[in-house]
Design an enzyme around this catalytic site. Structure first.
Site, short mmCIF file in Angstrom:
data_model
loop_
_atom_site.label_atom_id
_atom_site.label_comp_id
_atom_site.label_asym_id
_atom_site.label_seq_id
_atom_site.Cartn_x
_atom_site.Cartn_y
_atom_site.Cartn_z
N HIS A 100 -9.46 1.16 5.03
CA HIS A 100 -8.02 1.29 5.44
C HIS A 100 -8.49 2.22 6.67
O HIS A 100 -9.12 3.15 6.67
CB HIS A 100 -7.20 2.16 4.58
CG HIS A 100 -5.92 2.20 5.00
ND1 HIS A 100 -5.23 2.93 6.20
CD2 HIS A 100 -4.75 0.84 4.87
CE1 HIS A 100 -3.98 2.58 6.21
NE2 HIS A 100 -3.71 1.51 5.53
N GLU A 125 -6.71 4.60 7.78
CA GLU A 125 -6.55 6.13 7.52
C GLU A 125 -7.82 6.68 7.07
O GLU A 125 -8.10 8.04 7.54
CB GLU A 125 -5.42 6.30 6.71
CG GLU A 125 -3.98 6.17 7.47
CD GLU A 125 -2.99 5.54 6.64
OE1 GLU A 125 -2.90 5.66 5.66
OE2 GLU A 125 -1.94 5.10 7.29
N GLU A 155 -5.25 -5.20 10.42
CA GLU A 155 -4.50 -4.08 10.62
C GLU A 155 -4.61 -3.38 11.91
O GLU A 155 -5.54 -2.29 12.17
CB GLU A 155 -4.51 -3.10 9.63
CG GLU A 155 -4.28 -3.70 8.12
CD GLU A 155 -3.51 -2.68 7.34
OE1 GLU A 155 -2.56 -2.92 6.83
OE2 GLU A 155 -4.18 -1.39 7.03
N GLY A 172 2.42 2.12 10.59
CA GLY A 172 3.34 3.28 10.57
C GLY A 172 4.02 3.70 11.98
O GLY A 172 4.54 4.61 11.99
N ASN A 196 0.64 -1.22 0.12
CA ASN A 196 0.02 -0.15 0.18
C ASN A 196 0.73 1.20 0.07
O ASN A 196 1.47 1.65 1.09
CB ASN A 196 -0.77 -0.05 1.23
CG ASN A 196 -1.75 1.27 1.38
OD1 ASN A 196 -1.71 2.05 0.46
ND2 ASN A 196 -2.19 1.54 2.62
N TRP A 197 0.80 1.82 -1.11
CA TRP A 197 1.95 3.04 -1.26
C TRP A 197 1.18 4.47 -0.54
O TRP A 197 1.91 5.25 -0.72
CB TRP A 197 2.06 3.18 -2.75
CG TRP A 197 2.91 2.39 -3.46
CD1 TRP A 197 3.31 1.19 -2.93
CD2 TRP A 197 3.37 2.35 -4.69
NE1 TRP A 197 3.90 0.17 -3.98
CE2 TRP A 197 3.99 1.14 -5.11
CE3 TRP A 197 3.05 3.21 -5.84
CZ2 TRP A 197 4.46 0.72 -6.02
CZ3 TRP A 197 3.59 2.80 -7.17
CH2 TRP A 197 4.19 1.61 -7.15
N LYS A 198 -0.09 4.27 -0.16
CA LYS A 198 -0.64 5.47 0.28
C LYS A 198 -0.57 6.63 -0.74
O LYS A 198 -0.35 6.47 -1.78
CB LYS A 198 -0.12 5.61 1.80
CG LYS A 198 0.08 4.69 2.68
CD LYS A 198 0.20 4.67 4.00
CE LYS A 198 0.31 3.44 4.89
NZ LYS A 198 0.13 3.76 6.26
N GLY A 232 4.64 1.31 4.64
CA GLY A 232 6.18 1.89 4.51
C GLY A 232 7.14 0.97 3.64
O GLY A 232 7.90 1.47 2.98
N SER A 239 3.26 -2.50 10.33
CA SER A 239 4.61 -2.43 10.39
C SER A 239 5.35 -3.52 9.87
O SER A 239 6.66 -4.21 10.60
CB SER A 239 5.22 -1.95 12.00
OG SER A 239 4.93 -0.57 11.89
C1 PEP Z 1 -0.57 0.28 5.85
O1 PEP Z 1 -0.85 1.09 5.71
O2 PEP Z 1 -1.58 -0.76 5.42
C2 PEP Z 1 0.47 -0.46 6.80
C3 PEP Z 1 0.29 -1.47 7.17
O3 PEP Z 1 1.41 0.35 6.98
P1 PEP Z 1 2.91 0.20 7.65
O4 PEP Z 1 3.30 -1.22 6.94
O5 PEP Z 1 3.57 1.19 7.11
O6 PEP Z 1 2.52 0.00 9.10
#
Ligand code: PEP
Length: 233
Positions: A91, A93, A157, A163, A6-8, A215, A193
């Site tokens: 998601h 976010e 998640e 993050g 997931n590049w966000k 990330g 993460s």
């Molecule tokens: C995500 O945004 O779905 C995610 C899991 O981010 P990260 O790996 O950076 O925690």
């Protein structure tokens, strides 16, 4: 095993193309399905650059109507027309900053699936919910609004692990995945993460069917390393 990056809100079209060219050349394991989820403006570039490979391109969101007065939204037929294979929905976010609710997540997932897209639907508890002992109830509530479908995958998640550099322990992930699977019999990815050095241990859990990576998916070597860690697990 499915590994989705997931590049966000990162990588415009030229960076996306460079990443996808490098990914094309990488030696990805045959038993891992790799997927990238670029922002909307980079989807076309990613689809074109990855054409003829097994690497799927997913959007990060999708509206439930096919078209209409929904400024700033993009629909499933629009994504299909570009050659996009699937979409993330719900998601954390989006739940946290953009007013996404269980109901809108369910509508987005249902419409995308009905239009032939694959869907990664995200669920997960906040830190306060975990501390209050509400994790299981939250996961049950967020999962129960979704309908089982061959093209649906759920991503667990934990919001406190996204993050932040904190990860759920493999046991916590396994437990949460079992709860989700008891509500809906679908593959469940872990997200929060995930990095090359913790991926193998998390992915070795029986109920973990892959990972949604934020990330660490932005660097091609690190994304490929996670895909390799997923092989044979
Ligand atoms: C995500 O945004 O779905 C995610 C899991 O981010 P990260 O790996 O950076 O925690």
């Amino acid at each position: 095993m499915l590994i989705a990056g997931n590049w966000k809100m990162a990588k415009g079209p030229s960076e996306a193309a460079a990443f996808c060219r490098a990914l094309r050349e990488a030696d990805l394991p045959d038993d891992v399905d790799a997927v990238v989820c670029p922002p909307f403006t980079s989807l076309a570039e990613a689809v074109q650059t990855l054409a003829g490979t097994e690497i799927g391109v997913f959007a990060q969101n999708c509206h439930w109507e096919r078209e209409g007065a929904f400024t700033g939204e993009v629909s499933a037929p629009m994504l299909r027309e570009l050659g996009v294979y699937g979409t993330i929905v719900g998601h954390s976010e989006r739940r946290q900053w953009f007013g996404e609710t269980d109901e809108t997540v369910a509508k987005r997932a249902g419409a995308a699936l009905a239009d032939g897209l694959h869907v990664i639907a995200c669920v997960g508890e906040t830190e306060a919910e975990r501390e209050a002992g509400e994790t299981e109830a939250v996961l049950r509530r967020q999962t129960a609004v979704l309908e089982a479908d061959d093209n649906l995958v759920v991503a667990y998640e934990p919001v406190w692990a996204i993050g932040t550099g904190k990860t759920a322990t493999p046991e916590m992930a396994h437990e949460a995945h079992e709860v989700i699977k008891s509500v809906l019999d679908v593959p469940v990815l872990y997200g929060g993460s995930v990095k090359p050095d913790n991926a193998a241990e998390l992915l070795a859990q029986g109920a973990v069917d892959g990972a949604l990576v934020g990330g660490a998916s932005l660097d091609v070597d690190s994304f490929v390393a996670i895909c390799r860690a997923a092989s044979h697990s």
